[in-house]
Motif scaffolding. Structure first.
Motif, mmCIF file in Angstrom:
data_model
loop_
_atom_site.group_PDB
_atom_site.id
_atom_site.type_symbol
_atom_site.label_atom_id
_atom_site.label_comp_id
_atom_site.label_asym_id
_atom_site.label_seq_id
_atom_site.Cartn_x
_atom_site.Cartn_y
_atom_site.Cartn_z
ATOM 1 N N VAL A 17 -19.236 94.078 25.495
ATOM 2 C CA VAL A 17 -19.981 94.085 26.759
ATOM 3 C C VAL A 17 -21.195 93.157 26.718
ATOM 4 N N THR A 18 -21.298 92.337 25.680
ATOM 5 C CA THR A 18 -22.413 91.396 25.571
ATOM 6 C C THR A 18 -21.873 90.001 25.349
ATOM 7 N N ASP A 19 -22.756 89.025 25.385
ATOM 8 C CA ASP A 19 -22.347 87.660 25.085
ATOM 9 C C ASP A 19 -23.548 86.890 24.565
ATOM 10 N N GLY A 20 -23.272 85.689 24.068
ATOM 11 C CA GLY A 20 -24.333 84.815 23.596
ATOM 12 C C GLY A 20 -25.045 85.358 22.376
ATOM 13 N N ALA A 50 -6.236 96.796 24.190
ATOM 14 C CA ALA A 50 -6.469 97.309 25.537
ATOM 15 C C ALA A 50 -7.737 96.755 26.156
ATOM 16 N N VAL A 51 -8.717 96.412 25.329
ATOM 17 C CA VAL A 51 -10.000 95.960 25.880
ATOM 18 C C VAL A 51 -10.192 94.460 25.778
ATOM 19 N N ARG A 52 -9.238 93.719 25.193
ATOM 20 C CA ARG A 52 -9.418 92.278 25.092
ATOM 21 C C ARG A 52 -9.379 91.635 26.471
ATOM 22 N N LEU A 62 -27.102 87.805 22.098
ATOM 23 C CA LEU A 62 -27.091 89.267 21.983
ATOM 24 C C LEU A 62 -25.825 89.746 21.289
ATOM 25 N N ARG A 63 -24.691 89.122 21.597
ATOM 26 C CA ARG A 63 -23.444 89.496 20.923
ATOM 27 C C ARG A 63 -23.539 89.197 19.431
ATOM 28 N N THR A 64 -24.125 88.067 19.084
ATOM 29 C CA THR A 64 -24.295 87.738 17.666
ATOM 30 C C THR A 64 -25.164 88.769 16.970
ATOM 31 N N ALA A 65 -26.257 89.185 17.628
ATOM 32 C CA ALA A 65 -27.146 90.183 17.035
ATOM 33 C C ALA A 65 -26.426 91.510 16.845
ATOM 34 N N VAL A 66 -25.619 91.888 17.834
ATOM 35 C CA VAL A 66 -24.854 93.137 17.711
ATOM 36 C C VAL A 66 -23.879 93.051 16.545
ATOM 37 N N GLY A 67 -23.223 91.902 16.398
ATOM 38 C CA GLY A 67 -22.282 91.735 15.299
ATOM 39 C C GLY A 67 -22.947 91.805 13.944
ATOM 40 N N VAL A 68 -24.100 91.141 13.796
ATOM 41 C CA VAL A 68 -24.822 91.166 12.527
ATOM 42 C C VAL A 68 -25.291 92.583 12.205
ATOM 43 N N ALA A 69 -25.840 93.274 13.211
ATOM 44 C CA ALA A 69 -26.302 94.651 12.991
ATOM 45 C C ALA A 69 -25.134 95.567 12.626
ATOM 46 N N GLY A 70 -23.990 95.377 13.286
ATOM 47 C CA GLY A 70 -22.826 96.187 12.973
ATOM 48 C C GLY A 70 -22.323 95.949 11.564
ATOM 49 N N ALA A 71 -22.294 94.668 11.139
ATOM 50 C CA ALA A 71 -21.845 94.364 9.776
ATOM 51 C C ALA A 71 -22.777 94.976 8.735
ATOM 52 N N ALA A 72 -24.094 94.882 8.964
ATOM 53 C CA ALA A 72 -25.049 95.461 8.020
ATOM 54 C C ALA A 72 -24.931 96.977 7.982
#
Length: 377
Positions: A108-111, A253-255, A113-123
């Motif tokens: 539900v994000t992009d740019g 289903a969500v792609r 913010l999406r990168t930040a969400v991905g990094v936080a999720g990986a950590a």
């Protein structure tokens, strides 16, 4: 005439004095390489009989005192009751929850913010997984922990599961000339499978310890433990397959509509590209489970060798494709090209992880059938 049993007692006196019953001595002797054939040279039918004599010869409590036999301890934090159970069970659910939340946030994000969400999720997922490996059935006991298994081979294998198929496809198209897509379904399914991995490891550890207590020879131990190992691995593989299918269906289903990021499959397989991608995720999960079982029970070196070998083989696949672009080196790329054309990009990790998993399982069937693999720390 010299007493050979006395000589053996002097050589292993610390082991015999520390033992709480003959079984601990038998497990220790086996760890030092004493077999039933060796016990025959000491005029005993097997290692267990020899251990009983050694236990009887070691001075115990002072005269008049009694020391009741101590029951065999269960490996730490594998009991389903008590505070330990209340800690490690929720921990095993955290990796899946964190990865699912991160993927939902990225959807539900992009740019930036999406990168930040991905990094936080990986950590967050890495921290949750580290907690699972320090508490509960997936924890390597302190006495048997060795620095042979590092985190980076596992991280490389997971990175390939997420990006490797896209990289191979991009190279075959003449690239990579742009970022290749992330395949989140394998990561989500493997994160969710941490919980059944812990329960299957606990099942194996506790039941193997009980069978060991009832065994009367090393052959009895091996005959009792190997079916338990097979049960644990098959149970985990079934649970892993179901969770990967569920993760694939959820991701598919969500792609975004019309997206080709995950290949052209249908249903749950769409998120893996094709059936070979799904099988690659299953093989990777079994490989990681086999490596962790070996590490938990005191054999980190073969686990490390299997993981490093799989990393090297997976890295060789894109490297051979790139090397095949050099003049006169086209032959280097032909095996990988043929596999990808015939079965899809997932065929490479499926073959690599499958072979590595089978090798580790064969090693586990040999070493985890030993009494010393299940002795209390």
């Amino acid at each position: 005439m010299a007493d050979p049993v006395r000589a053996l007692l002097l050589r292993h006196r610390e082991l015999c004095e520390r033992a709480v019953d003959p079984l601990d001595i038998a497990a220790g002797l086996e760890a030092y390489g004493v077999t039933d054939r060796t016990a025959a040279r000491f005029r005993h039918r097997d290692v267990f009989s020899l251990a009983e004599e050694l236990y009887a010869r070691v001075p115990r409590a002072a005269e008049g005192e009694t020391r009741p036999p101590t029951p065999l301890p269960t490996p730490p934090q594998t009991s389903p009751s008590g505070a330990g159970w209340r800690v490690w069970v929720p921990l095993t659910l955290l990796p899946g929850a964190v990865v699912a939340a991160a993927l939902a946030g990225a959807a539900v994000t992009d740019g930036a913010l999406r990168t930040a969400v991905g990094v936080a999720g990986a950590a967050g997922a890495a921290a949750a997984l580290a907690g699972c490996l320090r508490r509960g059935p997936l924890r390597a006991r302190a006495r048997r922990t060795a620095p042979a298994v590092r985190a980076w081979p596992v991280l490389l294998l997971l990175a390939y599961a997420a990006y490797g198929d896209g990289l191979l496809a991009a190279i075959l198209r003449g690239g990579p000339d742009e970022p290749w897509p992330l395949a989140p379904a394998p990561l989500l399914g493997l994160a969710l499978a941490v919980a059944p991995a812990a329960w299957c490891a606990r099942l194996f550890a506790v039941r193997a310890r009980r069978r060991l207590a009832a065994a009367r020879s090393l052959r009895d131990v091996a005959a009792a433990v190997r079916p338990l190992l097979a049960l644990a691995v098959v149970s985990y593989a079934v649970a892993l397959t179901a969770l990967l299918a569920a993760a694939g269906a959820a991701v598919a289903a969500v792609r975004p509509a019309g997206s080709d990021a995950y290949g052209g499959g249908s249903g749950a397989f769409a998120a893996f590209g094709d059936v070979s991608g799904f099988l690659a995720a299953v093989a990777l999960g079994v490989l990681l489970f086999a490596a962790r079982l070996l590490t938990v029970h005191g054999f980190p070196e073969p686990a490390a060798a299997g993981l490093l070998g799989a990393c090297a083989a997976e890295a060789l696949a894109p490297a051979s494709l790139l090397a095949g672009r050099l003049p006169g080196c086209e032959v280097l790329a032909r095996p990988v090209e043929a596999a990808v054309v015939a079965w899809g990009p997932g065929a490479v990790p499926a073959l690599v992880c499958g072979v590595a998993a089978l090798a580790l399982l064969a090693r586990a069937a040999a070493v985890l059938a030993r009494a010393s693999a299940h002795a209390a720390p």
